[in-house]
Design an enzyme around this catalytic site. Structure first.
Site, mmCIF file in Angstrom:
data_model
loop_
_atom_site.group_PDB
_atom_site.id
_atom_site.type_symbol
_atom_site.label_atom_id
_atom_site.label_comp_id
_atom_site.label_asym_id
_atom_site.label_seq_id
_atom_site.Cartn_x
_atom_site.Cartn_y
_atom_site.Cartn_z
ATOM 1 N N SER A 105 85.086 18.105 38.466
ATOM 2 C CA SER A 105 85.690 18.002 39.738
ATOM 3 C C SER A 105 84.869 18.243 41.069
ATOM 4 O O SER A 105 85.141 17.587 42.069
ATOM 5 C CB SER A 105 86.879 19.217 39.968
ATOM 6 O OG SER A 105 87.871 19.160 38.922
ATOM 7 N N HIS A 123 84.736 22.844 44.198
ATOM 8 C CA HIS A 123 85.385 21.657 44.808
ATOM 9 C C HIS A 123 84.918 22.025 46.142
ATOM 10 O O HIS A 123 84.635 20.670 46.831
ATOM 11 C CB HIS A 123 86.993 21.920 44.954
ATOM 12 C CG HIS A 123 87.741 21.550 43.681
ATOM 13 N ND1 HIS A 123 89.044 21.299 43.515
ATOM 14 C CD2 HIS A 123 87.418 21.405 42.428
ATOM 15 C CE1 HIS A 123 89.516 20.948 42.320
ATOM 16 N NE2 HIS A 123 88.444 21.216 41.740
#
Length: 242
Positions: A126, A177
């Site tokens: 991610s 993230h």
């Protein structure tokens, strides 16, 4: 730009780096499904274990980018890679794309090491994938000749949705993230110079949009977006620290 119409063979030929990364995702996921202690122990040496990094196991800053355990985890990250990475591989070339993708993932994992406790363990692509979003956002605002307006709006919409889901979903490495995105954004100017053509054009009929205004001074949509974006990031970081 973000729709795939290639056959399996043509995708492999056109986007070899993305294809290899997808293959690595699936290979490690399959290995995680084998119920053998020796395999599980070996794979645990590749996880993003902060205590291990503190003791000099620096490969853990990169290896987690390619690991996934659950089907949902590998499915959504791999689909994201298939949708959003090919255009950048084609635009940058193999070497630059690899450096950008890996660099964003490493930045995300370094931030995770700094902000999370020593016992924290994480895996997943991610952070590197958010690095692609950061690169696209840089292109939207600072390399205007590389993406057409319709795709620029798609990128911003996807980014906003991704940020919202980052803070809504549980068991998410929020730090990865955020800093993966920042990593892709700050690495982008090293690889993307000013050009005067589009990565991809979509049929688009421009419409005039009114500027968002306050009584004192004037705000454009761009300025409003950046203000909201940095407020979200600040809240996310503070929520991990306190």
């Amino acid at each position: 730009m973000f729709t795939r119409s290639e056959s399996f063979q043509s995708f492999l030929r056109l986007y070899p780096v993305v294809s290899v990364i997808v293959g690595i995702h699936l290979l490690f996921w399959l290995l995680f499904q084998i119920p053998l202690p020796s395999i599980r122990i070996s794979l645990s040496l590749l996880e993003g274990y902060n205590a291990g990094i503190a003791y000099g196991e620096y490969w853990r800053l990169l290896s987690p980018v390619f690991l996934h355990i659950s089907f949902g985890h590998v499915f959504f990250n791999t689909i994201s890679l298939i949708l959003f990475a090919p255009a950048l591989e084609k635009f940058l070339g193999k070497t630059k794309f690899i450096l950008l993708y890996v660099g964003a993932g490493i930045i995300a994992n370094i931030a995770t090491f700094i902000f999370e406790p020593l016992q924290y363990v994480h895996i997943g692509a991610s952070g590197a994938i958010f690095g692609l979003f950061g690169t696209y956002l840089f292109m939207v605002y600072f390399r205007k000749g590389t993406i057409d307006k319709a795709n620029s709006q798609i990128i911003i919409s996807i980014l906003v949705i991704g940020l919202i889901m980052t803070f809504i979903n549980s068991n998410i490495n929020v730090i990865a993230h955020i800093f993966g995105f920042i990593g892709g954004f700050i690495l982008a100017p090293l690889f993307i110079k000013k050009r005067n053509h589009f990565v991809h054009e979509t049929h688009y009929t421009p419409t005039r949009r009114p500027k968002f205004q306050l009584r004192k001074g004037k705000w454009t949509y761009k300025e409003g977006f950046w203000l909201i974006f940095f407020i979200i990031i600040l809240i996310g970081i503070l929520s991990r620290l306190f």
